[in-house]
Design an enzyme around this catalytic site. Sequence first.
Site, PDB file in Angstrom:
ATOM      1  N   THR A  27      67.246  28.959 -41.251  1.00  0.00           N
ATOM      2  CA  THR A  27      67.835  30.145 -41.692  1.00  0.00           C
ATOM      3  C   THR A  27      69.522  30.816 -41.365  1.00  0.00           C
ATOM      4  OG1 THR A  27      67.001  31.312 -39.617  1.00  0.00           O
ATOM      5  CG2 THR A  27      65.962  31.312 -40.969  1.00  0.00           C
ATOM      6  N   VAL A  82      68.498  26.881 -31.695  1.00  0.00           N
ATOM      7  CA  VAL A  82      69.714  27.270 -31.777  1.00  0.00           C
ATOM      8  C   VAL A  82      71.209  26.830 -32.923  1.00  0.00           C
ATOM      9  CG1 VAL A  82      71.836  28.969 -30.698  1.00  0.00           C
ATOM     10  CG2 VAL A  82      69.372  28.740 -29.438  1.00  0.00           C
ATOM     11  N   LYS A  83      71.785  27.805 -33.479  1.00  0.00           N
ATOM     12  CA  LYS A  83      73.368  27.059 -34.509  1.00  0.00           C
ATOM     13  C   LYS A  83      73.245  28.151 -34.123  1.00  0.00           C
ATOM     14  CE  LYS A  83      72.194  26.409 -39.970  1.00  0.00           C
ATOM     15  NZ  LYS A  83      72.024  27.122 -40.930  1.00  0.00           N
ATOM     16  N   VAL A  84      74.324  27.443 -33.958  1.00  0.00           N
ATOM     17  CA  VAL A  84      75.853  27.489 -33.641  1.00  0.00           C
ATOM     18  C   VAL A  84      77.284  26.645 -34.596  1.00  0.00           C
ATOM     19  CG1 VAL A  84      75.561  28.077 -31.745  1.00  0.00           C
ATOM     20  CG2 VAL A  84      76.693  25.690 -32.112  1.00  0.00           C
TER      21      VAL A  84
END
Length: 217
Positions: A27, A82-84
């Site tokens: 997402t 976790v998307k960074v």
Amino acid sequence: MKFFIDTADVEAIAELNDLGMVDGVTTNPSIILKSGKNILDVTREICSIVSGPVSAEVVATTADDMIAEGRKLAQIASNITVKVPLTWDGLKACKVLSSEGKMVNVTLCFSANQALIAAKAGATFISPFVGRLDDINMDGMELIADIRQIYDNYGYDTQILAASVRTVNHVTQCALVGADVITAPPAVIKALASHPLTDKGLEQFMKDWAKTGQNIL
Ligand code: E4P
């Protein structure tokens, strides 16, 4: 090659998951906006369906705030990734979060050097955006091939998650150049099953079958 689904549409995810097509979900803030739902609620809902990695993106721009957001997102479920973003602060956050044992997806990658530095910062996944490079008349697939070569040259285990995959041809090309994962909207995954000669052949078979006057059941 693994299939991640690039959506927060829970019904679409569930349908594809029942077919065994869902190895994970990605997402981003635009996808959350489209869902019309709260990020924590919809991400929790997705994690209740999918056992593979579910990427949820931070929205802070400083490393400390990204780390705090990442820790909160990771509490949703054990399969949260976790998307960074691929910024210097994003890389700092990646290093800290991955050192804590969290999966980290470094996103918005548009160059081989960015992919190299993300691997060094401990990224679980690197997300090069194929379609957005094609949009500006650059070669998204060449980037995937370059990253594959670089990671293989040095034995990095960061997985290449080809993102912004918008066509069935992107999927084929990603498989040919050795992307570990593609993430694509449900419509692209469904389109993989289509071929005009399949439709044409089936139509002819149905016509001929009707002429036999037979029934199987
Ligand atoms: C996934 O991680 C990306 O955010 C997504 O694939 C971007 O796709 P788009 O370029 O079609 O918005």
